[in-house]
Write a protein that holds these residues in place. Structure first.
Motif, PDB file in Angstrom:
ATOM      1  N   PRO A 147       0.814  -1.231   0.000  1.00  7.97           N
ATOM      2  CA  PRO A 147       0.000   0.000   0.000  1.00  7.97           C
ATOM      3  C   PRO A 147       0.844   1.277   0.000  1.00  7.97           C
ATOM      4  CG  PRO A 147      -0.974  -1.598   1.471  1.00  7.97           C
ATOM      5  CD  PRO A 147       0.354  -2.168   1.032  1.00  7.97           C
ATOM      6  N   HIS A 148       1.882   1.331   0.836  1.00 10.35           N
ATOM      7  CA  HIS A 148       2.661   2.581   0.878  1.00 10.35           C
ATOM      8  C   HIS A 148       3.432   2.806  -0.421  1.00 10.35           C
ATOM      9  CE1 HIS A 148       6.377   0.365   1.967  1.00 10.35           C
ATOM     10  NE2 HIS A 148       7.003   1.465   1.603  1.00 10.35           N
ATOM     11  N   GLU A 149       3.871   1.730  -1.090  1.00 11.05           N
ATOM     12  CA  GLU A 149       4.547   1.896  -2.378  1.00 11.05           C
ATOM     13  C   GLU A 149       3.593   2.448  -3.428  1.00 11.05           C
ATOM     14  OE1 GLU A 149       7.856  -1.489  -2.935  1.00 11.05           O
ATOM     15  OE2 GLU A 149       5.846  -2.258  -2.522  1.00 11.05           O
ATOM     16  N   ALA A 150       2.356   1.955  -3.443  1.00  8.56           N
ATOM     17  CA  ALA A 150       1.370   2.415  -4.418  1.00  8.56           C
ATOM     18  C   ALA A 150       1.019   3.887  -4.176  1.00  8.56           C
ATOM     19  CB  ALA A 150       0.115   1.546  -4.344  1.00  8.56           C
ATOM     20  N   VAL A 151       0.828   4.270  -2.921  1.00  8.48           N
ATOM     21  CA  VAL A 151       0.513   5.661  -2.594  1.00  8.48           C
ATOM     22  C   VAL A 151       1.680   6.567  -2.995  1.00  8.48           C
ATOM     23  CG1 VAL A 151       0.050   7.271  -0.693  1.00  8.48           C
ATOM     24  CG2 VAL A 151      -1.131   5.067  -0.768  1.00  8.48           C
ATOM     25  N   ARG A 152       2.905   6.153  -2.671  1.00  2.67           N
ATOM     26  CA  ARG A 152       4.088   6.949  -3.046  1.00  2.67           C
ATOM     27  C   ARG A 152       4.208   7.090  -4.545  1.00  2.67           C
ATOM     28  NH1 ARG A 152       9.604   6.378   0.082  1.00  2.67           N
ATOM     29  NH2 ARG A 152      10.136   7.205  -1.938  1.00  2.67           N
ATOM     30  N   LEU A 153       3.979   6.002  -5.271  1.00  2.00           N
ATOM     31  CA  LEU A 153       4.103   6.033  -6.727  1.00  2.00           C
ATOM     32  C   LEU A 153       3.138   7.049  -7.337  1.00  2.00           C
ATOM     33  CD1 LEU A 153       5.267   5.013  -9.366  1.00  2.00           C
ATOM     34  CD2 LEU A 153       3.665   3.101  -9.253  1.00  2.00           C
ATOM     35  N   VAL A 154       1.877   6.978  -6.936  1.00  2.16           N
ATOM     36  CA  VAL A 154       0.887   7.921  -7.470  1.00  2.16           C
ATOM     37  C   VAL A 154       1.264   9.349  -7.071  1.00  2.16           C
ATOM     38  CG1 VAL A 154      -1.534   8.648  -7.354  1.00  2.16           C
ATOM     39  CG2 VAL A 154      -0.961   6.229  -7.656  1.00  2.16           C
ATOM     40  N   SER A 155       1.691   9.539  -5.828  1.00  5.80           N
ATOM     41  CA  SER A 155       2.091  10.874  -5.371  1.00  5.80           C
ATOM     42  C   SER A 155       3.281  11.393  -6.173  1.00  5.80           C
ATOM     43  CB  SER A 155       2.463  10.855  -3.889  1.00  5.80           C
ATOM     44  OG  SER A 155       1.343  10.541  -3.112  1.00  5.80           O
ATOM     45  N   PHE A 156       4.270  10.547  -6.408  1.00  6.15           N
ATOM     46  CA  PHE A 156       5.449  10.960  -7.169  1.00  6.15           C
ATOM     47  C   PHE A 156       5.077  11.300  -8.614  1.00  6.15           C
ATOM     48  CE2 PHE A 156       9.273   9.050  -4.685  1.00  6.15           C
ATOM     49  CZ  PHE A 156       8.882   9.740  -3.554  1.00  6.15           C
TER      50      PHE A 156
ATOM     51  N   ARG B 242      -1.072   3.493   6.448  1.00  4.81           N
ATOM     52  CA  ARG B 242      -0.902   3.981   7.822  1.00  4.81           C
ATOM     53  C   ARG B 242      -0.856   2.809   8.804  1.00  4.81           C
ATOM     54  NH1 ARG B 242      -4.813   7.485   7.909  1.00  4.81           N
ATOM     55  NH2 ARG B 242      -3.474   9.207   7.331  1.00  4.81           N
ATOM     56  N   ALA B 243      -1.730   1.829   8.618  1.00  4.92           N
ATOM     57  CA  ALA B 243      -1.735   0.648   9.491  1.00  4.92           C
ATOM     58  C   ALA B 243      -0.433  -0.132   9.346  1.00  4.92           C
ATOM     59  CB  ALA B 243      -2.935  -0.247   9.165  1.00  4.92           C
TER      60      ALA B 243
ATOM     61  N   ARG C  62      -3.833  -0.087  18.638  1.00  3.90           N
ATOM     62  CA  ARG C  62      -4.462  -0.014  17.315  1.00  3.90           C
ATOM     63  C   ARG C  62      -4.055  -1.146  16.391  1.00  3.90           C
ATOM     64  NH1 ARG C  62      -3.221   6.131  16.403  1.00  3.90           N
ATOM     65  NH2 ARG C  62      -1.598   5.310  15.064  1.00  3.90           N
ATOM     66  N   THR C  63      -3.059  -1.921  16.767  1.00  4.37           N
ATOM     67  CA  THR C  63      -2.574  -2.971  15.872  1.00  4.37           C
ATOM     68  C   THR C  63      -2.801  -4.338  16.488  1.00  4.37           C
ATOM     69  OG1 THR C  63      -0.340  -2.963  16.776  1.00  4.37           O
ATOM     70  CG2 THR C  63      -0.770  -1.450  14.961  1.00  4.37           C
ATOM     71  N   GLU C  64      -2.987  -5.330  15.633  1.00  3.82           N
ATOM     72  CA  GLU C  64      -3.150  -6.705  16.116  1.00  3.82           C
ATOM     73  C   GLU C  64      -1.898  -7.175  16.819  1.00  3.82           C
ATOM     74  OE1 GLU C  64      -4.434  -9.495  13.158  1.00  3.82           O
ATOM     75  OE2 GLU C  64      -5.835  -8.049  12.322  1.00  3.82           O
ATOM     76  N   ARG C  65      -0.767  -6.937  16.196  1.00  2.00           N
ATOM     77  CA  ARG C  65       0.515  -7.385  16.741  1.00  2.00           C
ATOM     78  C   ARG C  65       0.765  -6.773  18.114  1.00  2.00           C
ATOM     79  NH1 ARG C  65       6.255  -7.822  14.096  1.00  2.00           N
ATOM     80  NH2 ARG C  65       7.483  -7.590  15.964  1.00  2.00           N
ATOM     81  N   GLY C  66       0.516  -5.472  18.227  1.00  2.00           N
ATOM     82  CA  GLY C  66       0.808  -4.771  19.461  1.00  2.00           C
ATOM     83  C   GLY C  66      -0.098  -5.141  20.613  1.00  2.00           C
ATOM     84  N   THR C  67      -1.353  -5.486  20.346  1.00  2.00           N
ATOM     85  CA  THR C  67      -2.260  -5.801  21.441  1.00  2.00           C
ATOM     86  C   THR C  67      -1.811  -7.043  22.188  1.00  2.00           C
ATOM     87  OG1 THR C  67      -3.704  -6.928  19.878  1.00  2.00           O
ATOM     88  CG2 THR C  67      -4.292  -4.675  20.465  1.00  2.00           C
ATOM     89  N   GLU C  68      -1.171  -7.970  21.467  1.00  2.00           N
ATOM     90  CA  GLU C  68      -0.694  -9.189  22.126  1.00  2.00           C
ATOM     91  C   GLU C  68       0.531  -8.927  22.981  1.00  2.00           C
ATOM     92  OE1 GLU C  68       0.081 -11.616  18.767  1.00  2.00           O
ATOM     93  OE2 GLU C  68      -2.033 -11.764  18.208  1.00  2.00           O
ATOM     94  N   SER C  69       1.392  -7.996  22.544  1.00  2.00           N
ATOM     95  CA  SER C  69       2.650  -7.804  23.251  1.00  2.00           C
ATOM     96  C   SER C  69       2.673  -6.588  24.165  1.00  2.00           C
ATOM     97  CB  SER C  69       3.785  -7.696  22.242  1.00  2.00           C
ATOM     98  OG  SER C  69       3.529  -6.638  21.372  1.00  2.00           O
TER      99      SER C  69
END
Length: 168
Positions: free
Chosen positions: A67-76, A107-108, A153-160
């Motif tokens: 997702p971040h690569e696609a957003v950056r590409l369109v922005s660039f 963002r996630a 806010r994240t799945e990973r973080g809620t566990e740890s």
């Protein structure tokens, strides 16, 4: 008796101390320091871990954009930071809408990366003051609160998050 030098013949005080750093009585500009650390950080990581084409490509899937690569590409492409190749269609409203639709996913993804990096930093013995400095935050409490907010806010973080809390 030796005559005192006049004010006109006395050299102006040097605003830098002998080490070349700014006047020790003038607080550093936090924005300038952060900008310098950002540049130095990018250079360090690029030099040590992205010096070759293979090293730069190892975090990128060869067939699928994140997702971040696609957003950056369109922005660039929209900003002129990247140029269209011959035969490539112009960026249109649907491309922009698609990129905007991916912003929450990007963002996630960044939140998960930050939580993971914070957990690994703590696991390697870094203190909250060291982490706060790295994040450009003013206090260790702000760094810890940021971690807790991201972890919630994240799945990973809620566990740890509980394991980090119990370790302190």
């Amino acid at each position: 008796m030796t005559p005192k030098p006049s004010a006109a013949s006395t050299p102006a005080p040097d605003p830098t101390c002998h080490s070349g750093s700014p006047d020790p009585f003038t607080p550093p500009n936090a924005d300038e320091a952060r900008t310098q650390r950002t540049y130095t950080s990018l250079f360090r990581i690029a030099e040590r871990h992205a010096a070759t084409d293979g090293q730069r490509r190892r975090q990128v899937h060869p067939l699928v954009l994140s997702p971040h690569e696609a957003v950056r590409l369109v922005s660039f492409l929209l900003s002129g930071g990247a140029l269209l190749e011959d035969g490539e269609p112009e960026v249109d409203r649907a491309d922009i809408t698609a990129a905007l639709s991916l912003v929450p996913s990007a963002r996630a993804e960044m939140d998960e990366l930050e939580v993971g990096l914070l957990e690994m930093a703590r696991g390697r013995g870094m203190t909250w003051p060291e982490i706060a400095f790295g994040l450009g935050l003013q206090t260790p409490q702000a760094a810890r609160q940021r971690y807790e907010r991201l972890a919630s806010r994240t799945e990973r973080g809620t566990e740890s998050a509980e394991s980090v809390e119990s370790a302190d």
